[in-house]
Design a protein around this motif. Structure first.
Motif, PDB file in Angstrom:
ATOM      1  N   PRO A  65       0.813  -1.222   0.000  1.00  0.00           N
ATOM      2  CA  PRO A  65       0.000   0.000   0.000  1.00  0.00           C
ATOM      3  C   PRO A  65       0.845   1.270   0.000  1.00  0.00           C
ATOM      4  N   MET A  66       2.117   1.150   0.358  1.00  0.00           N
ATOM      5  CA  MET A  66       2.959   2.333   0.533  1.00  0.00           C
ATOM      6  C   MET A  66       3.019   3.221  -0.706  1.00  0.00           C
ATOM      7  N   ILE A  67       3.013   2.633  -1.866  1.00  0.00           N
ATOM      8  CA  ILE A  67       3.175   3.495  -3.032  1.00  0.00           C
ATOM      9  C   ILE A  67       1.887   4.199  -3.437  1.00  0.00           C
ATOM     10  N   HIS A  68       0.756   3.835  -2.818  1.00  0.00           N
ATOM     11  CA  HIS A  68      -0.479   4.473  -3.211  1.00  0.00           C
ATOM     12  C   HIS A  68      -0.875   5.615  -2.304  1.00  0.00           C
ATOM     13  N   ARG A  69      -0.198   5.795  -1.182  1.00  0.00           N
ATOM     14  CA  ARG A  69      -0.572   6.867  -0.266  1.00  0.00           C
ATOM     15  C   ARG A  69       0.681   7.518   0.286  1.00  0.00           C
ATOM     16  N   GLU A  70       0.529   8.761   0.704  1.00  0.00           N
ATOM     17  CA  GLU A  70       1.669   9.384   1.376  1.00  0.00           C
ATOM     18  C   GLU A  70       1.769   8.875   2.801  1.00  0.00           C
ATOM     19  N   VAL A  71       0.596   8.673   3.404  1.00  0.00           N
ATOM     20  CA  VAL A  71       0.579   8.257   4.801  1.00  0.00           C
ATOM     21  C   VAL A  71       0.406   6.752   4.868  1.00  0.00           C
ATOM     22  N   GLN A  72       1.206   6.105   5.733  1.00  0.00           N
ATOM     23  CA  GLN A  72       1.001   4.676   5.845  1.00  0.00           C
ATOM     24  C   GLN A  72       0.167   4.361   7.082  1.00  0.00           C
ATOM     25  N   VAL A  73      -0.793   3.503   6.900  1.00  0.00           N
ATOM     26  CA  VAL A  73      -1.639   3.069   8.002  1.00  0.00           C
ATOM     27  C   VAL A  73      -1.429   1.573   8.184  1.00  0.00           C
ATOM     28  N   ASN A  74      -1.134   1.168   9.414  1.00  0.00           N
ATOM     29  CA  ASN A  74      -0.824  -0.229   9.657  1.00  0.00           C
ATOM     30  C   ASN A  74      -2.014  -1.049  10.144  1.00  0.00           C
ATOM     31  N   LEU A  75      -3.046  -0.350  10.616  1.00  0.00           N
ATOM     32  CA  LEU A  75      -4.234  -1.054  11.085  1.00  0.00           C
ATOM     33  C   LEU A  75      -5.396  -0.069  11.142  1.00  0.00           C
ATOM     34  N   ILE A  76      -6.569  -0.572  10.829  1.00  0.00           N
ATOM     35  CA  ILE A  76      -7.766   0.259  10.929  1.00  0.00           C
ATOM     36  C   ILE A  76      -8.681  -0.363  11.966  1.00  0.00           C
ATOM     37  N   ILE A  77      -9.075   0.442  12.941  1.00  0.00           N
ATOM     38  CA  ILE A  77     -10.028  -0.050  13.936  1.00  0.00           C
ATOM     39  C   ILE A  77     -11.271   0.813  13.827  1.00  0.00           C
ATOM     40  N   THR A  78     -12.404   0.161  13.591  1.00  0.00           N
ATOM     41  CA  THR A  78     -13.610   0.925  13.307  1.00  0.00           C
ATOM     42  C   THR A  78     -14.823   0.442  14.095  1.00  0.00           C
ATOM     43  N   ASP A  79     -15.664   1.393  14.449  1.00  0.00           N
ATOM     44  CA  ASP A  79     -16.939   1.103  15.077  1.00  0.00           C
ATOM     45  C   ASP A  79     -17.825   0.452  14.023  1.00  0.00           C
ATOM     46  N   TYR A  80     -18.738  -0.390  14.466  1.00  0.00           N
ATOM     47  CA  TYR A  80     -19.645  -1.028  13.520  1.00  0.00           C
ATOM     48  C   TYR A  80     -20.814  -0.120  13.160  1.00  0.00           C
ATOM     49  N   CYS A  81     -21.507   0.352  14.223  1.00  0.00           N
ATOM     50  CA  CYS A  81     -22.716   1.174  14.040  1.00  0.00           C
ATOM     51  C   CYS A  81     -22.380   2.625  13.809  1.00  0.00           C
ATOM     52  N   MET A  82     -22.385   3.025  12.545  1.00  0.00           N
ATOM     53  CA  MET A  82     -22.156   4.443  12.252  1.00  0.00           C
ATOM     54  C   MET A  82     -23.177   4.873  11.208  1.00  0.00           C
ATOM     55  N   PRO A  83     -23.642   6.116  11.275  1.00  0.00           N
ATOM     56  CA  PRO A  83     -24.589   6.569  10.252  1.00  0.00           C
ATOM     57  C   PRO A  83     -23.894   6.639   8.894  1.00  0.00           C
ATOM     58  N   GLY A  84     -24.651   6.388   7.833  1.00  0.00           N
ATOM     59  CA  GLY A  84     -24.055   6.424   6.494  1.00  0.00           C
ATOM     60  C   GLY A  84     -23.353   5.106   6.243  1.00  0.00           C
ATOM     61  N   MET A  85     -22.035   5.153   6.208  1.00  0.00           N
ATOM     62  CA  MET A  85     -21.243   3.944   5.967  1.00  0.00           C
ATOM     63  C   MET A  85     -20.983   3.235   7.303  1.00  0.00           C
ATOM     64  N   THR A  86     -21.455   2.004   7.405  1.00  0.00           N
ATOM     65  CA  THR A  86     -21.194   1.275   8.661  1.00  0.00           C
ATOM     66  C   THR A  86     -19.756   0.760   8.641  1.00  0.00           C
ATOM     67  N   GLY A  87     -19.327   0.244   9.783  1.00  0.00           N
ATOM     68  CA  GLY A  87     -17.998  -0.339   9.873  1.00  0.00           C
ATOM     69  C   GLY A  87     -17.872  -1.526   8.929  1.00  0.00           C
ATOM     70  N   TYR A  88     -18.957  -2.244   8.763  1.00  0.00           N
ATOM     71  CA  TYR A  88     -18.966  -3.387   7.857  1.00  0.00           C
ATOM     72  C   TYR A  88     -18.781  -2.916   6.409  1.00  0.00           C
ATOM     73  N   ASP A  89     -19.488  -1.859   6.025  1.00  0.00           N
ATOM     74  CA  ASP A  89     -19.355  -1.301   4.676  1.00  0.00           C
ATOM     75  C   ASP A  89     -17.909  -0.877   4.426  1.00  0.00           C
ATOM     76  N   LEU A  90     -17.330  -0.249   5.432  1.00  0.00           N
ATOM     77  CA  LEU A  90     -15.948   0.219   5.322  1.00  0.00           C
ATOM     78  C   LEU A  90     -14.998  -0.963   5.143  1.00  0.00           C
ATOM     79  N   LEU A  91     -15.226  -1.989   5.951  1.00  0.00           N
ATOM     80  CA  LEU A  91     -14.430  -3.216   5.868  1.00  0.00           C
ATOM     81  C   LEU A  91     -14.486  -3.793   4.461  1.00  0.00           C
ATOM     82  N   LYS A  92     -15.687  -3.871   3.922  1.00  0.00           N
ATOM     83  CA  LYS A  92     -15.865  -4.419   2.573  1.00  0.00           C
ATOM     84  C   LYS A  92     -15.086  -3.616   1.541  1.00  0.00           C
ATOM     85  N   LYS A  93     -15.226  -2.295   1.614  1.00  0.00           N
ATOM     86  CA  LYS A  93     -14.535  -1.435   0.649  1.00  0.00           C
ATOM     87  C   LYS A  93     -13.026  -1.625   0.732  1.00  0.00           C
TER      88      LYS A  93
END
Lengths: 207, 151
Positions: A65-93
């Motif tokens: 992923p390093m070459i596609h972004r300036e910032v490197q992220v090593n892990l994403i931790i997300t809430d499930y229940c969110m308005p709009g895009m849920t954590g599950y939707d985000l996971l899928k994307k």
């Protein structure tokens, strides 16, 4: 030889609740990770440099992923229940994205719904934490980040001096920083906790 | 009052809050995350909780006041309050929210209104308790003492 240390790990935390964002940020910083918090899935994707049109370009091999972004992220931790895009939707994307799919994703939820948990794990989430999240949960994150980093270094296109590095199998011992010395009792507890009355789902990771 | 007395008062008061169920284990978790580099962490999180809750309670009052109550909206607000109270260890507020959500599901306006009253009461109680607790902490620090770790 570079050995992965916590300060090299950057975690992106996604939660629509300002209280929970503050809490997760503190938990992650206490564990010496770099932290960025955002309040929605769409902001998370923005931060990750996710471009819908680029993703459909299948000519790109699955690379670091390093070459596609300036910032490197090593892990994403997300809430499930969110308005709009849920954590599950985000996971899928994320898992559908050639540039982002290698980033480990962890889901948090205040509700213990087995079907929800299974769905997330099946979609590729590494862990599912029940809220409120504790230090003992955050202590489970490191192995996933270490593994992902090692995987990045082993990609053929990225071979360099670090290519020969074998992933250091870290025992899941929390770093004893001064801030944590008073948390020894809590921090060392691993997995099963006596005072928990509800089951914890730790995903498929063998501890 | 001298430091020792203040510290004892603090310890006793904190213990009573746990005993009476106002606070639970999660509050202890918050205290353990506080240190010299983040000395105001607990006050900061709790302040956010107070702000958030006051807004939610206003939203809930308005929502239940409508001719045709949107129970989905009401439930969403209560869900949020349940989450935040759980995150700071405000046990009695959290429990009041759980009861509230059941009545949202039943779409029972009267019962929901009663629940809202209950939640407001519990919030008011825990807010007073926590304000008192933080004041005690401040007095200890001003008297030159260290705030005891409880729990």
């Amino acid at each position: 030889m570079a050995i992965a240390t916590e300060s090299e790990f950057h975690v992106l935390a996604v939660d629509d609740s300002i209280i929970d964002r503050k809490l997760i940020e503190r938990l992650l910083k206490t564990s010496s990770y770099q932290v960025t918090t955002v309040d929605s899935g769409s902001k998370a994707l923005q931060f990750l440099g996710f471009h819908e049109d680029e993703e459909s370009n299948q000519n790109q091999p699955s690379v670091s992923p390093m070459i596609h972004r300036e910032v490197q992220v090593n892990l994403i931790i997300t809430d499930y229940c969110m308005p709009g895009m849920t954590g599950y939707d985000l996971l899928k994307k994320i898992k559908e994205s050639s540039s982002l799919r290698n980033i480990p994703v962890v889901i948090m939820s205040s509700e213990n719904v087995p079907s929800r948990i299974n769905r997330c794990l099946e979609e590729g989430a590494e862990e599912f934490f029940l809220k409120p999240v504790r230090l003992s949960d955050v202590n489970k994150l490191k192995p996933h980040m270490v593994k992902a980093k090692a995987k990045d270094h082993q990609e053929p296109a990225k071979q360099g001096p670090e290519g020969s590095e074998t992933p250091e199998v870290q025992s899941v011992q929390p770093q004893q920083t001064p801030a944590q010395s008073s948390n020894k009792r809590k921090a060392i507890e691993e997995g099963i906790s006596q005072e928990r009355t509800r089951p914890r789902y730790s995903g498929l990771t063998v501890i | 009052m001298e430091v020792g007395q203040l510290q004892r008062k603090f310890v006793d008061y904190t213990a009573s809050l746990f005993c009476e169920g106002f606070l639970d284990e999660q509050f202890t978790q918050l205290q353990q995350l506080q240190d010299e580099s983040n000395p105001d962490f607990v006050v900061e999180v709790v302040s956010l909780f107070f702000e958030d809750t006051e807004k939610l309670l206003n939203d809930l009052t308005r929502a239940l006041d409508q001719q045709s109550v949107d129970f989905k909206k009401v439930d969403a607000h209560v869900h949020q309050l349940k989450g935040s109270s759980s995150s700071i260890g405000a046990q009695r507020v959290r429990n009041a929210c759980i009861a509230f959500r059941n009545f949202c599901e039943e779409q029972n306006t009267d019962a929901c209104s009663k629940c809202l009253l209950q939640v407001k009461q519990e919030y008011s109680l825990v807010k007073n308790k926590l304000d008192t607790l933080f004041r005690l902490e401040q007095q200890i620090v001003e008297a030159g003492g260290a705030v005891p770790m409880v729990g």
